[in-house]
Design a protein around this motif. Structure first.
Motif, PDB file in Angstrom:
ATOM      1  N   MET A   2       7.996  -6.523  -1.724  1.00  0.00           N
ATOM      2  CA  MET A   2       6.800  -7.367  -1.805  1.00  0.00           C
ATOM      3  C   MET A   2       5.579  -6.535  -2.192  1.00  0.00           C
ATOM      4  O   MET A   2       4.743  -6.976  -2.969  1.00  0.00           O
ATOM      5  N   LEU A   3       5.498  -5.342  -1.653  1.00  0.00           N
ATOM      6  CA  LEU A   3       4.361  -4.476  -1.914  1.00  0.00           C
ATOM      7  C   LEU A   3       4.288  -4.084  -3.389  1.00  0.00           C
ATOM      8  O   LEU A   3       3.204  -4.036  -3.973  1.00  0.00           O
ATOM      9  N   THR A   6       2.989  -7.406  -5.271  1.00  0.00           N
ATOM     10  CA  THR A   6       1.607  -7.831  -5.033  1.00  0.00           C
ATOM     11  C   THR A   6       0.605  -6.689  -5.156  1.00  0.00           C
ATOM     12  O   THR A   6      -0.575  -6.935  -5.380  1.00  0.00           O
ATOM     13  N   ARG A   7       1.044  -5.455  -4.964  1.00  0.00           N
ATOM     14  CA  ARG A   7       0.183  -4.275  -4.972  1.00  0.00           C
ATOM     15  C   ARG A   7      -0.923  -4.358  -3.917  1.00  0.00           C
ATOM     16  O   ARG A   7      -2.005  -3.843  -4.107  1.00  0.00           O
ATOM     17  N   ALA A   9      -1.107  -4.420   0.484  1.00  0.00           N
ATOM     18  CA  ALA A   9      -0.381  -4.416   1.757  1.00  0.00           C
ATOM     19  C   ALA A   9      -0.656  -5.671   2.579  1.00  0.00           C
ATOM     20  O   ALA A   9       0.249  -6.214   3.223  1.00  0.00           O
ATOM     21  N   SER A  12       1.226  -8.588   0.979  1.00  0.00           N
ATOM     22  CA  SER A  12       2.660  -8.400   1.226  1.00  0.00           C
ATOM     23  C   SER A  12       3.013  -8.790   2.653  1.00  0.00           C
ATOM     24  O   SER A  12       4.026  -9.452   2.894  1.00  0.00           O
ATOM     25  N   SER A  13       2.174  -8.393   3.582  1.00  0.00           N
ATOM     26  CA  SER A  13       2.405  -8.753   4.978  1.00  0.00           C
ATOM     27  C   SER A  13       2.336 -10.263   5.168  1.00  0.00           C
ATOM     28  O   SER A  13       3.137 -10.835   5.916  1.00  0.00           O
ATOM     29  N   VAL A  16       5.602 -11.780   3.867  1.00  0.00           N
ATOM     30  CA  VAL A  16       6.705 -11.539   4.808  1.00  0.00           C
ATOM     31  C   VAL A  16       6.550 -12.419   6.044  1.00  0.00           C
ATOM     32  O   VAL A  16       7.527 -13.023   6.520  1.00  0.00           O
ATOM     33  N   LEU A  58       5.520 -15.604  -2.670  1.00  0.00           N
ATOM     34  CA  LEU A  58       5.272 -14.466  -3.549  1.00  0.00           C
ATOM     35  C   LEU A  58       4.548 -14.881  -4.825  1.00  0.00           C
ATOM     36  O   LEU A  58       3.649 -14.182  -5.296  1.00  0.00           O
ATOM     37  N   HIS A  62       0.920 -13.464  -5.780  1.00  0.00           N
ATOM     38  CA  HIS A  62       0.728 -12.746  -7.052  1.00  0.00           C
ATOM     39  C   HIS A  62      -0.455 -13.323  -7.815  1.00  0.00           C
ATOM     40  O   HIS A  62      -1.309 -12.585  -8.320  1.00  0.00           O
TER      41      HIS A  62
END
Length: 128
Positions: A2-3, A6-7, A9, A12-13, A16, A58, A62
């Protein structure tokens, strides 16, 4: 994974966490509300749903992180951070909102037909 996509954190968290929440909700639905024992059919349904949940979240994350989002008009009366979040949220919904809703409706519509099958496997997959 995910990181890399998306670049970020924090995003991404969030993806998740959203995916885990959906899977926990489905598990609760299967075990508590439906009263089904966890077997191969239920595990397959959970695996498929993980894919759907991660994909939806996601894609939105994005687009949310896209620099193009900052070209959206700002909502007045908000702090700088809140105004940027508003721009990003508006851009995400405008860009992908209708596609996501259409995809969700299509998935629900297809699942509805499975409810009337005589084969238990398909009934359960449709019920999930």
């Amino acid at each position: 994974g995910m990181l890399v996509f998306t670049r970020d954190a924090c995003l991404s968290s969030a993806v998740v966490l959203a995916t885990a929440s959906v899977v926990c909700g489905l598990f609760f639905f299967i075990v508590v509300l439906q009263g089904w024992a966890i077997g191969p059919i239920e595990v397959i349904a959970l695996i498929v749903l993980v894919g759907y949940a991660a994909t939806y979240s996601l894609h939105i994350a994005h687009i949310f992180s896209s620099p193009e989002a900052l070209h959206e008009p700002r909502l007045g009366g908000l702090s700088e951070d809140a105004a940027v979040r508003w721009q990003r949220m508006r851009f995400s919904l405008k860009t992908l909102g209708s596609a996501m809703v259409g995809s969700a409706l299509t998935t629900a519509g297809c699942s509805a037909f499975l409810l009337f099958c005589e084969i238990i496997v398909f009934q359960r997959l449709g019920g999930v």
